[in-house]
Design an enzyme around this catalytic site. Structure first.
Site, PDB file in Angstrom:
ATOM      1  N   GLU A 287       0.869  -1.182   0.000  1.00 54.06           N
ATOM      2  CA  GLU A 287       0.000   0.000   0.000  1.00 54.06           C
ATOM      3  C   GLU A 287       0.897   1.220   0.000  1.00 54.06           C
ATOM      4  OE1 GLU A 287      -3.105  -0.266  -0.705  1.00 54.06           O
ATOM      5  OE2 GLU A 287      -2.800  -2.424  -0.703  1.00 54.06           O
ATOM      6  N   CYS A 321      -1.706   9.294   3.949  1.00 54.66           N
ATOM      7  CA  CYS A 321      -1.773   8.884   2.551  1.00 54.66           C
ATOM      8  C   CYS A 321      -3.091   9.355   1.958  1.00 54.66           C
ATOM      9  CB  CYS A 321      -1.652   7.373   2.440  1.00 54.66           C
ATOM     10  SG  CYS A 321      -2.796   6.529   3.533  1.00 54.66           S
TER      11      CYS A 321
HETATM   12  P1  NAP Z   1       8.794   4.693   3.578  1.00 53.13           P
HETATM   13  O1  NAP Z   1       9.923   5.632   3.644  1.00 53.13           O
HETATM   14  O2  NAP Z   1       8.547   3.978   2.299  1.00 53.13           O
HETATM   15  O3  NAP Z   1       9.010   3.643   4.748  1.00 53.13           O
HETATM   16  C1  NAP Z   1       8.059   2.646   5.055  1.00 53.13           C
HETATM   17  C2  NAP Z   1       8.752   1.494   5.729  1.00 53.13           C
HETATM   18  O4  NAP Z   1       9.618   0.852   4.785  1.00 53.13           O
HETATM   19  C3  NAP Z   1       9.627   1.900   6.896  1.00 53.13           C
HETATM   20  O5  NAP Z   1       9.507   0.954   7.916  1.00 53.13           O
HETATM   21  C4  NAP Z   1      11.017   1.869   6.282  1.00 53.13           C
HETATM   22  O6  NAP Z   1      12.047   1.670   7.213  1.00 53.13           O
HETATM   23  C5  NAP Z   1      10.890   0.679   5.376  1.00 53.13           C
HETATM   24  N1  NAP Z   1      11.899   0.573   4.320  1.00 53.13           N
HETATM   25  C6  NAP Z   1      12.653   1.540   3.751  1.00 53.13           C
HETATM   26  N2  NAP Z   1      13.470   1.009   2.809  1.00 53.13           N
HETATM   27  C7  NAP Z   1      13.227  -0.321   2.784  1.00 53.13           C
HETATM   28  C8  NAP Z   1      13.751  -1.425   2.031  1.00 53.13           C
HETATM   29  N3  NAP Z   1      14.691  -1.273   1.105  1.00 53.13           N
HETATM   30  N4  NAP Z   1      13.251  -2.656   2.269  1.00 53.13           N
HETATM   31  C9  NAP Z   1      12.301  -2.856   3.207  1.00 53.13           C
HETATM   32  N5  NAP Z   1      11.789  -1.856   3.951  1.00 53.13           N
HETATM   33  C10 NAP Z   1      12.237  -0.607   3.740  1.00 53.13           C
HETATM   34  O7  NAP Z   1       7.424   5.424   3.941  1.00 53.13           O
HETATM   35  P2  NAP Z   1       7.143   6.320   5.226  1.00 53.13           P
HETATM   36  O8  NAP Z   1       7.841   7.614   5.078  1.00 53.13           O
HETATM   37  O9  NAP Z   1       7.351   5.549   6.454  1.00 53.13           O
HETATM   38  O10 NAP Z   1       5.569   6.540   5.105  1.00 53.13           O
HETATM   39  C11 NAP Z   1       4.988   7.509   4.304  1.00 53.13           C
HETATM   40  C12 NAP Z   1       4.470   6.938   3.009  1.00 53.13           C
HETATM   41  O11 NAP Z   1       3.557   5.888   3.286  1.00 53.13           O
HETATM   42  C13 NAP Z   1       3.700   7.912   2.159  1.00 53.13           C
HETATM   43  O12 NAP Z   1       4.052   7.743   0.822  1.00 53.13           O
HETATM   44  C14 NAP Z   1       2.253   7.508   2.389  1.00 53.13           C
HETATM   45  O13 NAP Z   1       1.367   7.885   1.351  1.00 53.13           O
HETATM   46  C15 NAP Z   1       2.375   6.049   2.519  1.00 53.13           C
HETATM   47  N6  NAP Z   1       1.231   5.457   3.222  1.00 53.13           N
HETATM   48  C16 NAP Z   1       0.323   4.732   2.501  1.00 53.13           C
HETATM   49  C17 NAP Z   1      -0.792   4.194   3.125  1.00 53.13           C
HETATM   50  C18 NAP Z   1      -1.803   3.409   2.354  1.00 53.13           C
HETATM   51  O14 NAP Z   1      -2.622   2.736   2.961  1.00 53.13           O
HETATM   52  N7  NAP Z   1      -1.771   3.441   1.036  1.00 53.13           N
HETATM   53  C19 NAP Z   1      -0.968   4.383   4.495  1.00 53.13           C
HETATM   54  C20 NAP Z   1      -0.010   5.128   5.198  1.00 53.13           C
HETATM   55  C21 NAP Z   1       1.086   5.645   4.551  1.00 53.13           C
HETATM   56  P3  NAP Z   1      12.924   2.919   7.753  1.00 53.13           P
HETATM   57  O15 NAP Z   1      12.003   3.734   8.570  1.00 53.13           O
HETATM   58  O16 NAP Z   1      13.992   2.274   8.553  1.00 53.13           O
HETATM   59  O17 NAP Z   1      13.444   3.621   6.542  1.00 53.13           O
END
Ligand code: NAP
Ligand code: MG
Length: 515
Positions: A287, A321
């Site tokens: 997601e 999001c």
């Molecule tokens: P993110 O930077 O993509 O990080 C999400 C998770 O992925 C974190 O736990 C991060 O760990 C981990 N991660 C990073 N690189 C990775 C890799 N190479 N392999 C595996 N895991 C990895 O997103 P965010 O800043 O936390 O959240 C914001 C985003 O989430 C926005 O784009 C928002 O729209 C989206 N979102 C979507 C929904 C939905 O339901 N569609 C809901 C909520 C949020 P680290 O923290 O250690 O980097």
């Protein structure tokens, strides 16, 4: 097991002085616990490493909320292996017992509600009501998925075949890697992990590095609820460093991810490669981001529309999001809308989340820089109406910002900014507004404000988003009532909090006996 029908957990009214005081007391109590160090948990055992990861308070950026030993590639490998071993036992535990653990965990979260909120206010910078809604949603997920598991564990409908006795049963997949974001630091983490666990899988949970404490709280709650050691493994660490090991591991059966589009695409690609010794194609639920629009039609109460847009755009500083980042307004009411919007946004107070103001901090320094760079782009591309700069204080504060006369193709109209920045776009008419609304690579949420039934019907048909709302805000999806997930680059449309969600964590086995 007899259970009452699912009901959403009510959100508390912080205008009630007594309730407000309880939250303030919990903040004081949690304040005394800030700065402690927590271990990685693998197979129920505490693990320490050479380096630590700090979680900071975004309202007061030098304050350490909690410190965590940081996962390594070796530990990631160990965690997956332990989870695989534990799976052999956990998959045999009856669904009723697994569901009972979630019901107990929901009860514990209710009891610890103000405390959980308090940790979230410190760690993520949510104000009281945003934090409480997050905790309430987590409780809802546990209550809802426990009931859903009971439904799937029941006898499933199947067409009778003469001379045979047939059945279809749902069984778990195996080891799941759960990777949540920081923006619903409790709700999404709890929802994704609980769905995986209640369906009989074992889990390696890698919390967001911005909000690991919320994952630690979930871990504690699940242990207290009676989850056997090793079913849930807790592995704080940098996504960059341990993420690839977890995702590419040959014993990993599925990955449940919520976060940015970039990371989602990366995970999807990596998970698709079959590793030596791997016996399945991994299932990936991803997601991802959004660029969500609210259409304000000419035939609507503009005051209501302004309220809906402001709540959707600036709740939790626009870091949802589902947040409205584009208001697409019919030319006939454009000037009135812009004037009223300016009045309302100018009054929003910015400050520390612990002071429970409308607009708290953004999550960290790199988010602050990124959002400010979009604001600079916006100043070049369009006209600044209000805000447009950082705000004073010890945290990562940015003034709620609105750009008007934004072109539909502008960068600030196309790319996810994930902060308190709203683009207002003028539409020629309703059809043109719909066209603009569909012009991004995303398709998560959207809303339409209009009194015209025909236009609503048209939006039902043509507004291409996973969650569409009429005459209300586009945030605040409720478990059960608004199953949540997006189209296109917003994700795999898993519909969290809906009846189809648990299927993503199971496989069906058809059994046929000649009689
Ligand atoms: P993110 O930077 O993509 O990080 C999400 C998770 O992925 C974190 O736990 C991060 O760990 C981990 N991660 C990073 N690189 C990775 C890799 N190479 N392999 C595996 N895991 C990895 O997103 P965010 O800043 O936390 O959240 C914001 C985003 O989430 C926005 O784009 C928002 O729209 C989206 N979102 C979507 C929904 C939905 O339901 N569609 C809901 C909520 C949020 P680290 O923290 O250690 O980097
Ligand atoms: Mg933090």
């Amino acid at each position: 097991m007899k259970v009452k029908p699912f009901k959403n957990e009510p959100i508390q009214n912080f205008n009630d002085k007594k309730i407000h005081a309880k939250q303030a007391e919990a903040l004081e109590a949690v304040c005394k616990k800030l700065g402690k160090t927590y271990e990685i948990m693998i197979g129920g055992k505490k693990v320490k490493t050479d380096s630590k990861l700090n979680s900071y308070n975004p309202s007061n950026k030098t304050e350490v909320v909690a410190s965590f030993y940081k996962g390594t590639k070796e530990l990631a490998d160990r965690a997956i292996r332990e989870a695989a071993k534990k799976f052999a036992q956990w998959k045999l535990v009856p669904a009723v017992e697994r569901a009972a653990i979630l019901f107990r965990a929901a009860e514990i979260a209710r009891r610890r509600r103000f405390e959980i909120n308090a940790w979230m206010i410190y760690e993520a910078g949510k104000n009281f009501v945003e934090a409480d809604a997050d905790t309430a949603e987590a409780i809802d997920f546990m209550e809802f998925y426990a009931r859903e598991m009971l439904r799937y564990a029941d006898k499933q409908p199947i067409t009778p075949v003469k001379g045979e006795e047939n059945e279809l049963v749902y069984i778990p997949l195996g080891v799941g890697v759960v990777v949540p974001p920081w923006n619903f630091p409790f709700a999404i983490l709890v929802g994704m992990s609980s769905a995986a666990i209640v369906t009989g899988n074992t889990v390696v949970l890698k919390p967001s590095s911005d909000t690991p404490m919320m994952g630690r709280l979930y871990y504690e709650i699940m242990q207290e609820a009676g989850l056997p050691a090793g079913v849930l493994n807790f592995m704080p660490g940098s996504g960059n460093e341990v993420g690839d090991t977890l995702v590419s591991h040959p014993l990993t059966r599925f990955v449940s991810f919520t976060g940015s589009m970039e990371v989602g695409i990366h995970i999807n690609k990596l998970a698709a490669e079959v590793q030596p010794g791997q016996k399945w194609l991994k299932r990936v639920v991803a997601e991802m981001g959004g660029k969500d629009s609210i259409i304000v039609d000419s035939e609507t109460n503009v005051d209501e529309a302004v309220k809906g847009v402001v709540t959707s755009a600036f709740g939790f500083q626009g870091q949802k999001c589902s947040a409205c980042s584009r208001a697409i307004v019919d030319a006939k009411v454009y000037n009135e809308f812009v004037k009223k919007l300016k009045d309302m946004v100018s009054k929003l107070e910015v400050g520390s989340a612990t002071d429970n103001v409308a607009i708290g901090p953004v999550i960290n320094d790199s988010a602050r820089k990124n959002i400010l760079s979009y604001i600079e782009k916006g100043k070049k591309e369009s006209r600044l109406l209000v805000g447009g700069e950082a705000a004073d204080g010890e945290g990562f504060f940015i003034k709620p910002t609105v750009f008007v006369d934004v072109k539909p193709e502008a960068k600030i109209s196309q790319e996810e900014i994930f902060g308190p920045v709203l683009a207002v776009i003028k539409a020629r008419n309703f059809d043109n507004a719909l066209e603009i609304a569909n012009n991004t690579q995303y398709g998560l949420t959207g809303a339409v404000f209009t009194d015209n039934r025909e236009k609503l019907e048209k939006a039902k048909e043509h507004f291409f988003v996973g969650n569409l709302y009429f005459n209300r805000k586009c945030t605040g999806a409720l478990v059960g009532g608004h199953p949540f997930g997006g189209f296109n680059m917003s994700g795999t449309d898993s519909k969290a909090g809906g009846r189809d969600y648990l299927l993503l964590f199971m496989q069906a086995k058809a059994i046929s006996e000649k009689v």
